[in-house]
Scaffold this motif. Structure first.
Motif, PDB file in Angstrom:
ATOM      1  N   TYR A   1      29.467  57.613  63.956  1.00  0.00           N
ATOM      2  CA  TYR A   1      30.561  57.529  64.924  1.00  0.00           C
ATOM      3  C   TYR A   1      31.830  58.115  64.316  1.00  0.00           C
ATOM      4  N   ASN A   2      32.813  58.391  65.191  1.00  0.00           N
ATOM      5  CA  ASN A   2      34.142  58.759  64.715  1.00  0.00           C
ATOM      6  C   ASN A   2      35.118  57.650  65.105  1.00  0.00           C
ATOM      7  N   TYR A   3      36.379  57.831  64.767  1.00  0.00           N
ATOM      8  CA  TYR A   3      37.346  56.756  64.993  1.00  0.00           C
ATOM      9  C   TYR A   3      37.670  56.555  66.474  1.00  0.00           C
ATOM     10  N   GLU A   4      37.385  57.548  67.272  1.00  0.00           N
ATOM     11  CA  GLU A   4      37.656  57.420  68.702  1.00  0.00           C
ATOM     12  C   GLU A   4      36.523  56.719  69.448  1.00  0.00           C
ATOM     13  N   ASN A   5      35.281  56.941  69.032  1.00  0.00           N
ATOM     14  CA  ASN A   5      34.155  56.444  69.840  1.00  0.00           C
ATOM     15  C   ASN A   5      33.385  55.277  69.218  1.00  0.00           C
TER      16      ASN A   5
ATOM     17  N   GLN B   1      41.499  48.391  63.726  1.00  0.00           N
ATOM     18  CA  GLN B   1      40.080  48.706  63.562  1.00  0.00           C
ATOM     19  C   GLN B   1      39.224  47.447  63.487  1.00  0.00           C
TER      20      GLN B   1
ATOM     21  N   ARG C   1      38.864  45.981  66.918  1.00  0.00           N
ATOM     22  CA  ARG C   1      37.897  46.759  67.705  1.00  0.00           C
ATOM     23  C   ARG C   1      36.462  46.440  67.279  1.00  0.00           C
TER      24      ARG C   1
ATOM     25  N   GLY D   1      36.399  60.385  60.546  1.00  0.00           N
ATOM     26  CA  GLY D   1      37.026  61.419  61.363  1.00  0.00           C
ATOM     27  C   GLY D   1      36.695  62.819  60.892  1.00  0.00           C
TER      28      GLY D   1
END
Length: 372
Positions: A92-96, A121, A124, A72
């Motif tokens: 990547y970040n935690y959203e994408n 996580q 996901r 992040g």
């Protein structure tokens, strides 16, 4: 040697230097220097101090390679890109990071974030079709841990837990001796795991993120160690909590827990988990024919130990290097380690932790069943 948190508390590097400290003095090359097989391409999620330690250790791996990052913090991503030559398409970040499902250049994601974030996580990661490696403890309770296992099975991906000691040579020698009957019938195990925790504002002192106190951090080493040293899973636990600083260790944050376990063979264990005492990193195994003693037993190493036959002399190789090469062999070649590192192994530890907390709450002996 203390735990990784205690180690990081005591080093004198500045905060700016810490993310890229060199581990070359403790990271000899892995054994298979001429390896020419498949390589597991790994992205690390969570670029903190332990993520950095894993990344540095992976530079010595032969079967695993760091190829991506998830964070992040943009500045960390940029710094890791430069240091480890990571292409922008693998960042990547935690959203994408769900978009990793469309990235064929990443095989697995190592989740190294606060405990309470692991469940969401890892699920996901599984839905993105990538193998998941999750730092321990794998969740904040056994129910969440089982959901993670189920999600990975449904997605047909592997779920592995960061049990680095399962690949450590001196530990494996003690396990070999036990399996060969060199200790005779196992009678007793002692596990001491603890250090004085520092910054009270860190996430490990936030129950919403950690799921607990010392037990969810350092105590799990004695729980897991008791299982691989005795070769059994406990059938009962009892436990007692001591709290000397309730202002620091608020409700739900355990400071010190003594716990006992009983095994099907009749062997018993006596263990201590604490955030209030230093110099506690010791395992002792007693059998009818001999013993094993390890101190330090789970620190970064070198591990030191002896048995009734003399000192343990196996070479020290950085634990995370061995771990990541071993996990790569498991994923790519289905080569199983001596002690499992799969999600089911992690669920067992979480069931024991749940039982310990129940024993503290009720004051009763809590039975454990391992029937599926």
């Amino acid at each position: 040697m203390s735990s990784r948190r205690n180690f990081l508390q005591k080093i004198s590097f500045s905060a700016a230097a810490l993310p890229f400290m060199s581990l070359k003095d403790t990271a000899p090359a892995a054994v298979e220097k001429n390896y020419d097989g498949p390589v597991l391409r790994v992205a690390i999620m969570g670029l903190g101090s332990y993520g950095t330690r894993v990344a540095e250790a992976m530079q010595q791996c032969t079967k695993a390679k760091l190829v991506g990052v998830i964070s992040g913090t943009l500045s960390k991503i940029a710094a890791w890109q430069a240091r480890y030559n990571i292409p922008a398409k693998n960042c990547y970040n935690y959203e994408n990071f769900d978009a990793v499902k469309d990235n064929p250049d990443i095989d697995a994601i190592y989740v190294i974030t606060p405990n309470a974030l692991h469940k969401e996580q890892v699920i996901r990661v599984a839905k993105a079709g990538k193998h998941a490696i999750c730092e321990k403890p794998m969740a904040v309770n056994a129910a969440d841990a089982q959901q993670m296992v189920d999600a990975c099975k449904k997605a047909n991906v592997k779920l592995l837990i960061g049990y680095r000691m399962h690949f450590e040579p001196k530990t494996l020698e003690v396990i070999r001796m036990r399996k060969a009957g060199e200790f005779g019938a196992i009678r007793f195990f002692q596990g001491l795991s603890g250090f004085v925790i520092g910054d009270p504002s860190q996430w490990r002192m936030n129950k919403a993120l950690s799921g607990g106190g010392a037990m969810m951090d350092i105590g799990i080493y004695s729980i897991n160690g008791a299982r691989y040293m005795t070769g059994e899973d406990p059938v009962w636990v009892t436990a007692q909590e001591t709290k000397t600083n309730p202002a620091k260790f608020k409700d739900g944050l355990d400071e010190t827990i003594q716990f006992q376990m009983g095994f099907p063979s009749g062997a018993v264990a006596s263990c201590l988990s604490t955030y209030n005492m230093n110099f506690l990193d010791k395992f002792y195994l007693n059998g009818e024919k001999g013993f094993a003693e390890m101190q330090p037993s789970t620190g970064y190493g070198p591990i030191e130990g002896k048995t009734h036959k003399g000192p343990l002399t196996q070479p020290h190789i950085t634990h995370q290097t061995l771990q990541m090469d071993g996990m790569a062999a498991l994923i790519l070649e289905n080569k199983q380690p001596v002690v499992p590192v799969d999600g089911e192994e992690g669920v067992k530890d979480m069931k024991i932790i749940d039982a310990i907390f129940e024993a503290i709450k009720t004051g009763n002996k809590v039975s454990l069943s391992w029937q599926k």
